[in-house]
Design a protein around this motif. Structure first.
Motif, PDB file in Angstrom:
ATOM      1  N   LEU A 142       0.823  -1.210   0.000  1.00  0.00           N
ATOM      2  CA  LEU A 142       0.000   0.000   0.000  1.00  0.00           C
ATOM      3  C   LEU A 142       0.859   1.263   0.000  1.00  0.00           C
ATOM      4  CD1 LEU A 142      -2.837  -1.029   2.487  1.00  0.00           C
ATOM      5  CD2 LEU A 142      -2.945  -0.907  -0.009  1.00  0.00           C
ATOM      6  N   PHE A 143       1.976   1.228   0.726  1.00  0.00           N
ATOM      7  CA  PHE A 143       2.853   2.398   0.765  1.00  0.00           C
ATOM      8  C   PHE A 143       3.495   2.645  -0.598  1.00  0.00           C
ATOM      9  CE2 PHE A 143       7.100   4.243   1.424  1.00  0.00           C
ATOM     10  CZ  PHE A 143       6.731   5.446   2.016  1.00  0.00           C
ATOM     11  N   PHE A 144       3.974   1.593  -1.247  1.00  0.00           N
ATOM     12  CA  PHE A 144       4.582   1.752  -2.568  1.00  0.00           C
ATOM     13  C   PHE A 144       3.545   2.222  -3.579  1.00  0.00           C
ATOM     14  CE2 PHE A 144       8.154  -0.085  -0.695  1.00  0.00           C
ATOM     15  CZ  PHE A 144       9.199  -0.190  -1.593  1.00  0.00           C
ATOM     16  N   ALA A 145       2.331   1.699  -3.470  1.00  0.00           N
ATOM     17  CA  ALA A 145       1.269   2.144  -4.380  1.00  0.00           C
ATOM     18  C   ALA A 145       0.945   3.619  -4.162  1.00  0.00           C
ATOM     19  CB  ALA A 145       0.026   1.284  -4.179  1.00  0.00           C
ATOM     20  N   TRP A 146       0.930   4.062  -2.899  1.00  0.00           N
ATOM     21  CA  TRP A 146       0.657   5.471  -2.604  1.00  0.00           C
ATOM     22  C   TRP A 146       1.767   6.370  -3.134  1.00  0.00           C
ATOM     23  CZ3 TRP A 146       3.291   8.940   0.673  1.00  0.00           C
ATOM     24  CH2 TRP A 146       2.632  10.153   0.881  1.00  0.00           C
ATOM     25  N   VAL A 147       3.020   5.940  -2.983  1.00  0.00           N
ATOM     26  CA  VAL A 147       4.148   6.737  -3.473  1.00  0.00           C
ATOM     27  C   VAL A 147       4.099   6.876  -4.990  1.00  0.00           C
ATOM     28  CG1 VAL A 147       6.654   6.778  -3.727  1.00  0.00           C
ATOM     29  CG2 VAL A 147       5.654   6.240  -1.515  1.00  0.00           C
ATOM     30  N   SER A 148       3.846   5.775  -5.688  1.00  0.00           N
ATOM     31  CA  SER A 148       3.778   5.836  -7.150  1.00  0.00           C
ATOM     32  C   SER A 148       2.606   6.675  -7.627  1.00  0.00           C
ATOM     33  CB  SER A 148       3.682   4.423  -7.729  1.00  0.00           C
ATOM     34  OG  SER A 148       2.494   3.793  -7.294  1.00  0.00           O
ATOM     35  N   ASP A 149       1.491   6.645  -6.886  1.00  0.00           N
ATOM     36  CA  ASP A 149       0.348   7.460  -7.256  1.00  0.00           C
ATOM     37  C   ASP A 149       0.632   8.939  -7.031  1.00  0.00           C
ATOM     38  OD1 ASP A 149      -2.459   7.754  -8.058  1.00  0.00           O
ATOM     39  OD2 ASP A 149      -2.785   8.371  -5.987  1.00  0.00           O
ATOM     40  N   GLN A 150       1.346   9.277  -5.957  1.00  0.00           N
ATOM     41  CA  GLN A 150       1.687  10.671  -5.702  1.00  0.00           C
ATOM     42  C   GLN A 150       2.675  11.225  -6.728  1.00  0.00           C
ATOM     43  OE1 GLN A 150       0.282  12.696  -3.318  1.00  0.00           O
ATOM     44  NE2 GLN A 150      -1.083  10.948  -3.022  1.00  0.00           N
ATOM     45  N   LEU A 151       3.514  10.368  -7.279  1.00  0.00           N
ATOM     46  CA  LEU A 151       4.471  10.795  -8.294  1.00  0.00           C
ATOM     47  C   LEU A 151       3.863  10.836  -9.690  1.00  0.00           C
ATOM     48  CD1 LEU A 151       7.704   8.935  -7.153  1.00  0.00           C
ATOM     49  CD2 LEU A 151       7.191  11.376  -6.938  1.00  0.00           C
ATOM     50  N   GLY A 152       2.583  10.497  -9.803  1.00  0.00           N
ATOM     51  CA  GLY A 152       1.923  10.535 -11.101  1.00  0.00           C
ATOM     52  C   GLY A 152       2.118   9.306 -11.936  1.00  0.00           C
ATOM     53  N   VAL A 153       2.668   8.241 -11.356  1.00  0.00           N
ATOM     54  CA  VAL A 153       2.848   6.972 -12.055  1.00  0.00           C
ATOM     55  C   VAL A 153       1.718   6.049 -11.622  1.00  0.00           C
ATOM     56  CG1 VAL A 153       4.538   5.200 -12.659  1.00  0.00           C
ATOM     57  CG2 VAL A 153       5.313   7.426 -11.900  1.00  0.00           C
ATOM     58  N   SER A 154       1.496   4.992 -12.358  1.00  0.00           N
ATOM     59  CA  SER A 154       0.375   4.104 -12.072  1.00  0.00           C
ATOM     60  C   SER A 154       0.569   3.356 -10.761  1.00  0.00           C
ATOM     61  CB  SER A 154       0.209   3.092 -13.216  1.00  0.00           C
ATOM     62  OG  SER A 154       1.351   2.271 -13.307  1.00  0.00           O
ATOM     63  N   ILE A 155      -0.540   3.043 -10.116  1.00  0.00           N
ATOM     64  CA  ILE A 155      -0.518   2.284  -8.867  1.00  0.00           C
ATOM     65  C   ILE A 155      -0.007   0.866  -9.111  1.00  0.00           C
ATOM     66  CG2 ILE A 155      -1.970   1.416  -6.987  1.00  0.00           C
ATOM     67  CD1 ILE A 155      -3.789   3.775  -7.385  1.00  0.00           C
ATOM     68  N   GLU A 156      -0.304   0.305 -10.285  1.00  0.00           N
ATOM     69  CA  GLU A 156       0.139  -1.056 -10.586  1.00  0.00           C
ATOM     70  C   GLU A 156       1.656  -1.173 -10.565  1.00  0.00           C
ATOM     71  OE1 GLU A 156      -3.815  -0.311 -12.543  1.00  0.00           O
ATOM     72  OE2 GLU A 156      -1.886   0.709 -12.489  1.00  0.00           O
ATOM     73  N   LEU A 157       2.344  -0.139 -11.067  1.00  0.00           N
ATOM     74  CA  LEU A 157       3.806  -0.172 -11.058  1.00  0.00           C
ATOM     75  C   LEU A 157       4.344  -0.125  -9.640  1.00  0.00           C
ATOM     76  CD1 LEU A 157       6.420  -0.173 -12.669  1.00  0.00           C
ATOM     77  CD2 LEU A 157       6.293   2.309 -12.785  1.00  0.00           C
ATOM     78  N   GLY A 158       3.697   0.642  -8.767  1.00  0.00           N
ATOM     79  CA  GLY A 158       4.116   0.674  -7.366  1.00  0.00           C
ATOM     80  C   GLY A 158       3.947  -0.669  -6.684  1.00  0.00           C
ATOM     81  N   CYS A 159       2.842  -1.355  -6.947  1.00  0.00           N
ATOM     82  CA  CYS A 159       2.638  -2.690  -6.364  1.00  0.00           C
ATOM     83  C   CYS A 159       3.661  -3.678  -6.908  1.00  0.00           C
ATOM     84  CB  CYS A 159       1.218  -3.170  -6.658  1.00  0.00           C
ATOM     85  SG  CYS A 159      -0.066  -2.180  -5.895  1.00  0.00           S
ATOM     86  N   PHE A 160       4.004  -3.560  -8.184  1.00  0.00           N
ATOM     87  CA  PHE A 160       5.024  -4.427  -8.777  1.00  0.00           C
ATOM     88  C   PHE A 160       6.378  -4.206  -8.106  1.00  0.00           C
ATOM     89  CE2 PHE A 160       8.287  -5.168 -12.041  1.00  0.00           C
ATOM     90  CZ  PHE A 160       8.047  -6.503 -12.320  1.00  0.00           C
ATOM     91  N   LEU A 161       6.744  -2.947  -7.862  1.00  0.00           N
ATOM     92  CA  LEU A 161       8.008  -2.650  -7.189  1.00  0.00           C
ATOM     93  C   LEU A 161       7.986  -3.114  -5.737  1.00  0.00           C
ATOM     94  CD1 LEU A 161       8.716   0.923  -8.606  1.00  0.00           C
ATOM     95  CD2 LEU A 161       9.807  -1.225  -9.260  1.00  0.00           C
ATOM     96  N   ALA A 162       6.815  -3.085  -5.107  1.00  0.00           N
ATOM     97  CA  ALA A 162       6.715  -3.593  -3.743  1.00  0.00           C
ATOM     98  C   ALA A 162       6.988  -5.089  -3.692  1.00  0.00           C
ATOM     99  CB  ALA A 162       5.326  -3.286  -3.178  1.00  0.00           C
ATOM    100  N   GLY A 163       6.470  -5.819  -4.671  1.00  0.00           N
ATOM    101  CA  GLY A 163       6.768  -7.243  -4.732  1.00  0.00           C
ATOM    102  C   GLY A 163       8.243  -7.521  -4.946  1.00  0.00           C
ATOM    103  N   LEU A 164       8.900  -6.705  -5.779  1.00  0.00           N
ATOM    104  CA  LEU A 164      10.339  -6.862  -5.975  1.00  0.00           C
ATOM    105  C   LEU A 164      11.109  -6.559  -4.696  1.00  0.00           C
ATOM    106  CD1 LEU A 164      10.921  -5.250  -9.493  1.00  0.00           C
ATOM    107  CD2 LEU A 164      10.884  -7.669  -8.913  1.00  0.00           C
ATOM    108  N   ALA A 165      10.683  -5.536  -3.966  1.00  0.00           N
ATOM    109  CA  ALA A 165      11.368  -5.176  -2.722  1.00  0.00           C
ATOM    110  C   ALA A 165      11.240  -6.278  -1.679  1.00  0.00           C
ATOM    111  CB  ALA A 165      10.800  -3.864  -2.181  1.00  0.00           C
ATOM    112  N   ILE A 166      10.073  -6.903  -1.600  1.00  0.00           N
ATOM    113  CA  ILE A 166       9.877  -7.983  -0.618  1.00  0.00           C
ATOM    114  C   ILE A 166      10.660  -9.222  -1.024  1.00  0.00           C
ATOM    115  CG2 ILE A 166       8.154  -9.526   0.387  1.00  0.00           C
ATOM    116  CD1 ILE A 166       6.147  -7.237   0.211  1.00  0.00           C
ATOM    117  N   SER A 167      10.626  -9.582  -2.313  1.00  0.00           N
ATOM    118  CA  SER A 167      11.336 -10.786  -2.749  1.00  0.00           C
ATOM    119  C   SER A 167      12.849 -10.628  -2.661  1.00  0.00           C
ATOM    120  CB  SER A 167      10.943 -11.128  -4.179  1.00  0.00           C
ATOM    121  OG  SER A 167      11.311 -10.086  -5.066  1.00  0.00           O
ATOM    122  N   SER A 168      13.344  -9.387  -2.711  1.00  0.00           N
ATOM    123  CA  SER A 168      14.789  -9.164  -2.604  1.00  0.00           C
ATOM    124  C   SER A 168      15.317  -9.357  -1.191  1.00  0.00           C
ATOM    125  CB  SER A 168      15.140  -7.754  -3.079  1.00  0.00           C
ATOM    126  OG  SER A 168      14.550  -6.777  -2.242  1.00  0.00           O
TER     127      SER A 168
END
Length: 323
Positions: A142-168
């Motif tokens: 949710l935090f990554f999705a909120w950050v990506s939405d505030q930067l004007g990028v899609s929420i889906e990309l933020g959720c994708f990056l959140a999954g990468l951050a957790i798997s790393s």
């Protein structure tokens, strides 16, 4: 494969007098394949041969990365479709988008290194329950999705990056979270496809049934032949593995429905194009299990037949008498 599909889409748009941007976007959507569906195929498969599993999942992971890039550039495509937009405005929008993506990636990397690891260690040390780890993972998404939405990028990309951050943070953490979200994931997957079905009108299916079936067969057959060409000739895998990998890629990902819906809201594609993308995606996903069974069983039967043929026609070695 995605580049080859986009080139074919651009060529088809030139032949059929379609807007080049529509051809590019539709080809990019249809070039994606479903990672969850292929993962389920590999899990339910009874074969012990994993020679094709690793390259198949590797191709799908690369396609997921391309999906994130495609979601990121959709605002720029929206500017391109607008009438009367000058070149300097497109250039300015592209530069702003690149800077925004760089800032988003740096921010996500810093948060992943400094916050995510410490967060899960804290939850594991104080609560020591898997449910708390699941709550932490949801909070990170949710935090990554909120950050990506505030930067004007899609929420889906933020959720994708959140999954990468957790798997790393480690395979054990990702495995625990995957086990916890398995029931919820199946429920949300059913809800996703049922909500996608709300956008398909029976009158549209009946009136355009012949066209939709023809386009679906053309897309599935084209992706199958293109995957055989790319994987077999350029990667050098065995022909049996090549056919199974190509069959796993010969369907359209469910994320193309998300891309089509977002493109429709941004007025990149029309409503009719979105309905075609939606219908072709659903029909190809319905056809995918049959193709996978035919490919796996066909390869297994061919291996069994070749072994029997070689054992039948192999000449026995002459026995040597002991001296």
């Amino acid at each position: 494969m995605m580049l080859a599909s986009i080139m074919l889409g651009m060529a088809s748009s030139a032949v059929f007098d379609i807007h080049p941007l529509h051809g590019l976007f539709v080809a990019a959507c249809l070039s994606l394949s479903s990672t969850p569906l292929v993962s389920r195929f590999l899990e339910s498969s009874n074969t012990s041969d994993v020679g094709y599993a690793s390259p198949l999942m590797g191709i799908l992971v690369v396609q997921d990365v391309q999906l994130g890039a495609l979601i990121a550039i959709m605002p720029l495509l929206c500017l391109q479709t607008a009438s009367g937009v000058a070149f300097h405005k497109l250039l300015k929008g592209g530069i702003i988008l690149c800077i925004t993506l760089i800032l988003l990636l740096l921010m996500c990397r810093i948060i992943s290194l400094l916050v995510v690891d410490r967060l899960f260690r804290l939850l594991n040390s104080f609560l020591n329950k898997k449910e708390s780890i699941l709550i932490g993972a949801i909070a990170v998404c949710l935090f990554f999705a909120w950050v990506s939405d505030q930067l004007g990028v899609s929420i889906e990309l933020g959720c994708f990056l959140a999954g990468l951050a957790i798997s790393s943070r480690g395979q054990s953490l990702a495995h625990d979270i995957r086990e916890l979200i398995e029931p919820v994931r199946n429920f949300l997957m059913c809800y996703f496809f049922s909500s996608a079905g709300f956008h398909i009108f029976p009158t549209f299916l009946l009136s355009e049934c012949r066209m939709l079936v023809s386009v679906t067969l053309l897309v599935v057959g084209g992706k199958l032949l293109l995957a055989v060409l790319v994987v077999g000739l350029f990667q050098g895998y065995r022909m049996s593995h090549t056919w199974i990998i190509a069959t796993g890629l010969a369907q359209v990902s469910e994320f193309s429905i998300v891309l089509g819906s977002r493109a429709r809201r941004l007025r990149i594609v029309t409503r009719e194009v979105y309905l075609v993308i939606l219908s072709v995606s659903v029909l190809s996903l319905l056809l995918a299990p049959l193709l996978w069974k035919v490919a796996v069983n066909g390869v297994s039967s061919f291996h069994l037949f070749s072994l029997r043929w070689h054992s039948k026609h192999q000449k026995p070695k002459p026995r040597t008498l002991p001296s």
